[in-house]
Design a protein around this motif. Structure first.
Motif, short mmCIF file in Angstrom:
data_model
loop_
_atom_site.label_atom_id
_atom_site.label_comp_id
_atom_site.label_asym_id
_atom_site.label_seq_id
_atom_site.Cartn_x
_atom_site.Cartn_y
_atom_site.Cartn_z
N VAL A 122 22.64 35.64 40.15
CA VAL A 122 20.67 35.16 39.65
C VAL A 122 20.38 35.57 41.39
O VAL A 122 19.11 35.69 41.32
N SER A 138 25.63 33.68 37.77
CA SER A 138 25.75 32.51 36.37
C SER A 138 27.43 32.66 35.81
O SER A 138 27.50 31.48 35.49
N THR A 164 21.02 28.87 40.17
CA THR A 164 20.00 29.19 39.72
C THR A 164 19.20 29.85 41.19
O THR A 164 18.09 30.62 40.96
N TRP A 180 21.88 24.52 36.38
CA TRP A 180 21.00 24.26 35.43
C TRP A 180 22.00 23.33 34.93
O TRP A 180 21.68 22.90 33.72
N ALA A 205 17.07 23.11 34.50
CA ALA A 205 17.68 22.80 35.99
C ALA A 205 17.54 22.24 36.58
O ALA A 205 16.16 21.51 36.59
N SER A 208 14.51 25.31 39.42
CA SER A 208 14.11 26.49 39.76
C SER A 208 14.00 27.48 40.46
O SER A 208 13.56 28.73 40.64
N ASN A 224 12.37 22.70 37.01
CA ASN A 224 12.57 23.30 35.60
C ASN A 224 11.39 23.02 34.30
O ASN A 224 12.35 21.86 34.54
#
Length: 553
Positions: A122, A138, A164, A180, A205, A208, A224
């Motif tokens: 990410v 992830s 993130t 998240w 999240a 972000s 987020n």
């Protein structure tokens, strides 16, 4: 159905020797001669010394020389981060990619690829000394790599959902990561020990986006949706300082000025927001049609703020006067249709933003933009004599443009569905257009009057005139969008119409699959149509002459 096409220059750019050596020819796929446009812009980032500007787009990451603002390299990947000395660029290899690539920022040459994550990567971030690269993935882990050797140094675990973002403090002792799982975690960047967890954000999240102020005393985290607020934390005590909000739209990205006196943010409400970092009061807004994402960035000397709107323009602002200094370049939205002028000198492209862009084929440079359509332009075609450009749009209109002045001649209305295809008869006197509810109309190009209407069930994907202009072939396609895909009859795929009378001359069947496009042979005796299979019909008898197979889609 959304259709976004990548322009493949593979058919009629006949002479590669006519192209000057330049950036439009660099880093092209095998067999491509030139590139028209740069793709949507999604973020911008300066190198630490300000000599490079990385512009992330839908086709890759352009490195631009900030003296001339010309491209020096095109890197593959999506996320981009410079090393502190500006010599190295780290990019995430692509969407769903589990690897990170390191590049030479001067030459654009690949240095090495770092692999190890078990799920897509990410975010990436360099340590202040440039010796360590942090990668968040992830797979819920943060991995620390030795930049020089490419060896894995640490794997940090604790987050229970996707990472993130990752970020080093200015002294290099602390690593912050957002996830998240609605937390921001703080780690000892040397030992990998977990130090603290911040839990104030309430959105999907924890943040972000995150960044430290230039003096390292403040950490800004961005929530987020639906919690699109900026939260400010004391980087010593980790106590909350302030929460910044914007009542006309969520905040989607922030950036500190190099002197730390200003925090710039992007609002979904089409504004660049500027806060005073001593009082945290909003001191100014810059009206700019912005989109969410990494869309504002200060130059290293603090004299320029760069902002990007919805894939269209890169704007440079003077941070003393907050006046617009320069608009760098216009980028294209997703290309849905293309057409060459008969003399081969101009290429017209219809795009998702409802605009038609004109390009000089020899240089690859833009010539102009035609505006008027209010939805995607799915079809463009030049008349045989080159004096008219016809465009069909999802706004259900066909427009005719004068290619000498590029003024709009007339707008043709009457379709009740999206315009999918337009085609001129060989003599240019008739224009055929098909729409998403499979109504095909034939128009008089001089008067603009509708001559014939051909209606049938399905969605009109393609129309083509025979070389003598007396027959029009139309593709029925699968049922219209509001119907199911099983409303399809293989015995009722392509129809041949008498252009003069509007009568149906013949219906052509397929052996299997569907038909999405048709074309006549130059002598008019054969019609080819297909999708994954290609059917060749005898136009006179309607019989299938041959079926060509090999494509899988």
């Amino acid at each position: 159905m959304k259709i976004t096409m990548t322009l493949l220059m593979h058919l009629v750019l006949c002479s590669p020797n006519t192209y000057p050596q330049g950036f439009i020819q660099r880093h092209l796929p095998e067999g491509a001669i030139a590139r028209v446009g740069k793709g949507d812009v999604t973020s911008v980032r300066y190198s630490p010394d300000g000599s490079r500007l990385a512009v992330r787009g839908s086709i890759g990451i352009w490195l631009r020389d900030t003296t001339t603002y010309r491209e020096v390299a095109l890197l593959t990947g999506r996320s981009v981060t410079f090393s502190p000395d500006g010599a190295t660029v780290a990019t995430v290899a692509g969407y769903r990619a589990k690897a990170v690539r390191l590049w030479d920022a001067e030459t654009g040459e690949s240095i090495r690829t770092l692999t190890g994550h078990t799920d897509p990567v990410v975010r990436v971030w360099f340590s202040p000394d440039g010796k360590t690269l942090a990668i968040g993935g992830s797979d819920k882990t943060v991995r620390l790599w030795d930049v020089k050797t490419g060896e894995l140094k640490q794997v940090l675990t604790g987050h229970v959902k996707y990472i993130t973002w990752v970020l080093f403090s200015h002294d290099g002792e602390t690593l912050a990561s957002g996830s998240w799982d609605k937390t921001v975690r703080l780690w000892n960047a040397v030992t990998g020990e977990h130090k603290q967890m911040l839990t104030r954000h309430t959105g999907a999240a924890a943040a972000s986006h995150g960044l430290f102020s230039p003096d390292g005393k403040t950490l800004a985290t961005l929530g987020n949706a639906p919690d699109e607020t900026v939260r400010l934390w004391d980087a010593v005590t980790w106590e909350p300082i302030e929460t910044l909000t914007w009542d006309r739209g969520g905040i989607t990205q922030v950036s500190f000025s190099p002197d730390g006196k200003t925090l710039a943010g992007v609002s979904r409400g089409t504004m660049v927001l500027l806060w005073d970092t001593e009082t945290w009061k909003l001191k100014r807004t810059l009206a700019d049609p912005m989109a969410s994402g990494e869309m504002v960035s200060f130059s290293p000397d603090g004299r320029t703020l760069v902002s990007v709107d919805v894939g269209e323009m890169i704007r440079l602002w003077d941070t003393e006067t907050w006046k617009l200094k320069r608009t760098l370049i216009e980028y294209t939205k997703g290309i849905a249709s293309v057409s060459f002028s008969p003399d081969g000198k101009v290429l017209a492209s219809g795009t998702e933003d409802g605009k038609i862009r004109l390009w000089d084929v020899k240089t690859g440079e833009p010539k102009g933009t035609l505006t008027g359509h209010t939805h995607w332009v799915d079809a463009v075609v030049f008349s045989p004599d080159g004096v008219t450009l016809a465009s069909g749009s999802r706004d259900k209109t066909v427009r005719l443009w004068d290619t000498e002045t590029w003024e709009l001649n007339r707008t043709l209305t009457g379709h009740t569905g999206w315009i999918r295809c337009v085609a001129f008869s060989p003599d240019g006197k008739v224009l055929a257009s098909s729409d998403s509810v499979n109504t095909v109309r034939a128009w008089d190009t001089v008067t603009g009057e509708s001559k014939q209407t051909f209606t049938e069930q399905g969605r009109g994907l393609s129309v083509a005139f025979s070389p003598n202009g007396k027959t029009l072939a139309s593709v029925k396609g699968r049922g219209p969008y509001e119907h199911t895909l099983d409303e399809w009859d293989e015995d009722d795929a392509v129809k041949l119409w008498d252009v003069a009378t509007g009568e149906l001359k013949r219906t052509l069947a397929v052996t299997t699959g569907e038909v999405r496009s048709v074309a006549f042979s130059s002598d008019g005796k054969t019609l080819v149509g297909g999708a994954e299979n290609l059917h060749l019909w005898d136009v006179e008898t309607g019989q299938i002459k041959r079926v060509l197979t090999g494509h899988s889609r």
